[in-house]
Design an enzyme around this catalytic site. Structure first.
Site, PDB file in Angstrom:
ATOM      1  CG  ASN A  88      -1.841  -1.184   1.290  1.00 21.39           C
ATOM      2  OD1 ASN A  88      -2.330  -1.624   0.257  1.00 21.39           O
ATOM      3  ND2 ASN A  88      -2.084  -1.716   2.471  1.00 21.39           N
ATOM      4  CG  HIS A 101       4.506  -2.725   4.980  1.00 18.51           C
ATOM      5  ND1 HIS A 101       4.586  -1.372   5.175  1.00 18.51           N
ATOM      6  CD2 HIS A 101       3.188  -3.037   5.000  1.00 18.51           C
ATOM      7  CE1 HIS A 101       3.370  -0.871   5.323  1.00 18.51           C
ATOM      8  NE2 HIS A 101       2.494  -1.859   5.204  1.00 18.51           N
ATOM      9  CG  HIS A 103       0.165  -6.395   3.459  1.00 17.38           C
ATOM     10  ND1 HIS A 103      -0.278  -6.341   4.769  1.00 17.38           N
ATOM     11  CD2 HIS A 103       0.368  -5.104   3.087  1.00 17.38           C
ATOM     12  CE1 HIS A 103      -0.344  -5.079   5.167  1.00 17.38           C
ATOM     13  NE2 HIS A 103       0.047  -4.303   4.162  1.00 17.38           N
TER      14      HIS A 103
HETATM   15  P1  DGP Z   1      -0.405  -0.966   5.822  1.00 15.25           P
HETATM   16  O1  DGP Z   1      -1.829  -0.627   6.124  1.00 15.25           O
HETATM   17  O2  DGP Z   1      -0.233  -1.532   4.426  1.00 15.25           O
HETATM   18  O3  DGP Z   1       0.516   0.171   6.128  1.00 15.25           O
HETATM   19  O4  DGP Z   1      -0.068  -2.188   6.792  1.00 15.25           O
HETATM   20  C1  DGP Z   1       0.559  -2.072   8.018  1.00 15.25           C
HETATM   21  C2  DGP Z   1       0.453  -3.406   8.683  1.00 15.25           C
HETATM   22  O5  DGP Z   1       1.328  -3.427   9.772  1.00 15.25           O
HETATM   23  C3  DGP Z   1      -0.935  -3.756   9.210  1.00 15.25           C
HETATM   24  O6  DGP Z   1      -1.440  -4.905   8.524  1.00 15.25           O
HETATM   25  C4  DGP Z   1      -0.722  -4.060  10.673  1.00 15.25           C
HETATM   26  C5  DGP Z   1       0.770  -4.225  10.788  1.00 15.25           C
HETATM   27  N1  DGP Z   1       1.325  -3.774  12.046  1.00 15.25           N
HETATM   28  C6  DGP Z   1       1.117  -2.566  12.629  1.00 15.25           C
HETATM   29  N2  DGP Z   1       1.799  -2.477  13.763  1.00 15.25           N
HETATM   30  C7  DGP Z   1       2.467  -3.666  13.920  1.00 15.25           C
HETATM   31  C8  DGP Z   1       3.365  -4.165  14.908  1.00 15.25           C
HETATM   32  O7  DGP Z   1       3.711  -3.517  15.907  1.00 15.25           O
HETATM   33  N3  DGP Z   1       3.834  -5.430  14.715  1.00 15.25           N
HETATM   34  C9  DGP Z   1       3.483  -6.181  13.638  1.00 15.25           C
HETATM   35  N4  DGP Z   1       3.993  -7.418  13.555  1.00 15.25           N
HETATM   36  N5  DGP Z   1       2.661  -5.727  12.678  1.00 15.25           N
HETATM   37  C10 DGP Z   1       2.166  -4.477  12.812  1.00 15.25           C
END
Ligand code: DGP
Length: 114
Positions: A88, A101, A103
């Protein structure tokens, strides 16, 4: 590394994460809020904000990242059943963490609406 970047802090080990693979400046860890039975995030350890900043990575880092994503999916057992890889960027893309990142989603039949 921006001090306030959540994923840089995960890279640095300051915030815990369930790491599933790490190699050569790339890290894969489970999403904290999984949207599928398998939901892994793949990041370059070096900070770039999103795909729009991918030219901030070297050509080697970019191509290694692509291979690494596929390796993570294989490691998670998704090869035969299939999987989806998304990233995203920006407000319309609903990006919420501003460190590039990917997914990697699978383990069930995913919705056809995204
Ligand atoms: P986006 O919406 O594409 O920016 O996705 C960010 C993702 O990051 C979302 O699916 C949740 C994940 N996320 C947020 N905070 C943390 C965290 O502290 N640890 C992990 N493992 N994932 C996280």
């Amino acid at each position: 590394m921006p001090d306030d970047c959540l994923f840089c802090r995960i890279v640095a080990g300051e915030i815990p994460a369930e790491v599933v693979r790490r190699s050569d400046g790339l890290l894969a860890f489970r999403d904290i809020s999984p949207k599928a039975p398998v939901h892994v995030l793949v990041i370059p350890e070096r900070h770039v904000q999103s795909l729009a900043g991918v030219t901030g990575l070297t050509q080697a880092e970019r191509s290694d990242m692509l291979a690494f994503i596929a390796e993570v999916a294989t490691q998670e057992g998704l090869d035969e059943s299939g999987y989806r890889v998304t990233t995203n960027h920006g407000p319309d893309g609903q990006q919420s963490v501003f460190h590039l990142h990917w997914h990697v989603l699978g383990g069930t039949q995913l919705s056809d609406s995204m």
